[in-house]
Design a protein around this motif. Sequence first.
Motif, PDB file in Angstrom:
ATOM      1  N   GLU A  95      44.552  44.376  41.205  1.00  0.00           N
ATOM      2  CA  GLU A  95      43.446  43.567  40.696  1.00  0.00           C
ATOM      3  C   GLU A  95      42.364  43.413  41.753  1.00  0.00           C
ATOM      4  OE1 GLU A  95      45.867  40.210  39.838  1.00  0.00           O
ATOM      5  OE2 GLU A  95      46.327  40.881  37.805  1.00  0.00           O
ATOM      6  N   PHE A  96      42.781  43.206  43.005  1.00  0.00           N
ATOM      7  CA  PHE A  96      41.817  43.103  44.098  1.00  0.00           C
ATOM      8  C   PHE A  96      41.086  44.435  44.287  1.00  0.00           C
ATOM      9  CE2 PHE A  96      44.864  39.797  45.909  1.00  0.00           C
ATOM     10  CZ  PHE A  96      44.162  38.744  45.352  1.00  0.00           C
ATOM     11  N   LEU A  97      41.802  45.543  44.080  1.00  0.00           N
ATOM     12  CA  LEU A  97      41.200  46.864  44.201  1.00  0.00           C
ATOM     13  C   LEU A  97      40.080  47.045  43.169  1.00  0.00           C
ATOM     14  CD1 LEU A  97      41.376  49.651  45.610  1.00  0.00           C
ATOM     15  CD2 LEU A  97      42.975  50.313  43.810  1.00  0.00           C
ATOM     16  N   VAL A  98      40.337  46.641  41.942  1.00  0.00           N
ATOM     17  CA  VAL A  98      39.307  46.719  40.897  1.00  0.00           C
ATOM     18  C   VAL A  98      38.114  45.841  41.269  1.00  0.00           C
ATOM     19  CG1 VAL A  98      38.778  46.162  38.487  1.00  0.00           C
ATOM     20  CG2 VAL A  98      40.934  47.313  39.057  1.00  0.00           C
ATOM     21  N   ALA A  99      38.388  44.630  41.755  1.00  0.00           N
ATOM     22  CA  ALA A  99      37.306  43.722  42.151  1.00  0.00           C
ATOM     23  C   ALA A  99      36.458  44.343  43.257  1.00  0.00           C
ATOM     24  CB  ALA A  99      37.873  42.377  42.602  1.00  0.00           C
ATOM     25  N   GLU A 100      37.099  44.938  44.249  1.00  0.00           N
ATOM     26  CA  GLU A 100      36.359  45.553  45.361  1.00  0.00           C
ATOM     27  C   GLU A 100      35.507  46.723  44.875  1.00  0.00           C
ATOM     28  OE1 GLU A 100      35.895  44.763  48.596  1.00  0.00           O
ATOM     29  OE2 GLU A 100      37.068  42.944  48.317  1.00  0.00           O
ATOM     30  N   MET A 101      36.030  47.525  43.956  1.00  0.00           N
ATOM     31  CA  MET A 101      35.251  48.653  43.441  1.00  0.00           C
ATOM     32  C   MET A 101      34.044  48.149  42.644  1.00  0.00           C
ATOM     33  SD  MET A 101      38.004  51.667  42.582  1.00  0.00           S
ATOM     34  CE  MET A 101      38.981  50.747  41.424  1.00  0.00           C
ATOM     35  N   VAL A 102      34.238  47.129  41.838  1.00  0.00           N
ATOM     36  CA  VAL A 102      33.124  46.567  41.068  1.00  0.00           C
ATOM     37  C   VAL A 102      32.081  45.974  42.014  1.00  0.00           C
ATOM     38  CG1 VAL A 102      32.479  44.769  39.408  1.00  0.00           C
ATOM     39  CG2 VAL A 102      34.486  46.197  38.976  1.00  0.00           C
TER      40      VAL A 102
END
Length: 158
Positions: A95-102
Amino acid sequence: MGSSYSQNIFRLYIIKCAKWFMLVMPIVVPFYQDNGLSMHDVFFLRAIYSVAIVLLEIPSGYFADVWGRKTTLVAGTVMGAVGFGIYSFSYRFGEFLVAEMVLGVGQSLISGSDSALLYDSLKAEKRESEYLKLEGRVTSIGNFAEAIAGVWADCWRP
């Protein structure tokens, strides 16, 4: 207040200040650790954020040319809000990975579009010769905002 182009310059100051006023930076590592991430995970997430910005830097300039500077800035700002929204409901690495990419996509849309809008606004007023001075001022505002945010957030950290 003046022409809409002069208002653009003032708005760019606000955008740069908001972009770099990152109160989360001093507490992000303890936040990650409280959610079970290792320091390796933390550095990997920060690297993903940086890679997203680098990979999208040139395409974001294209988007600014096609969609328009203001639209691209708004899209980047919305992506930033969505990224932090994802963070507020995240507990795991993925979830943090998705947030960082966004967040990286949002940052890359803002980066470059803000400078192009500044130049276009100055050119419309036949003030292009002031570009370097005002770009330096906008960058300085961002740097001061980042410094103030770091001190401010550190004062409130438990």
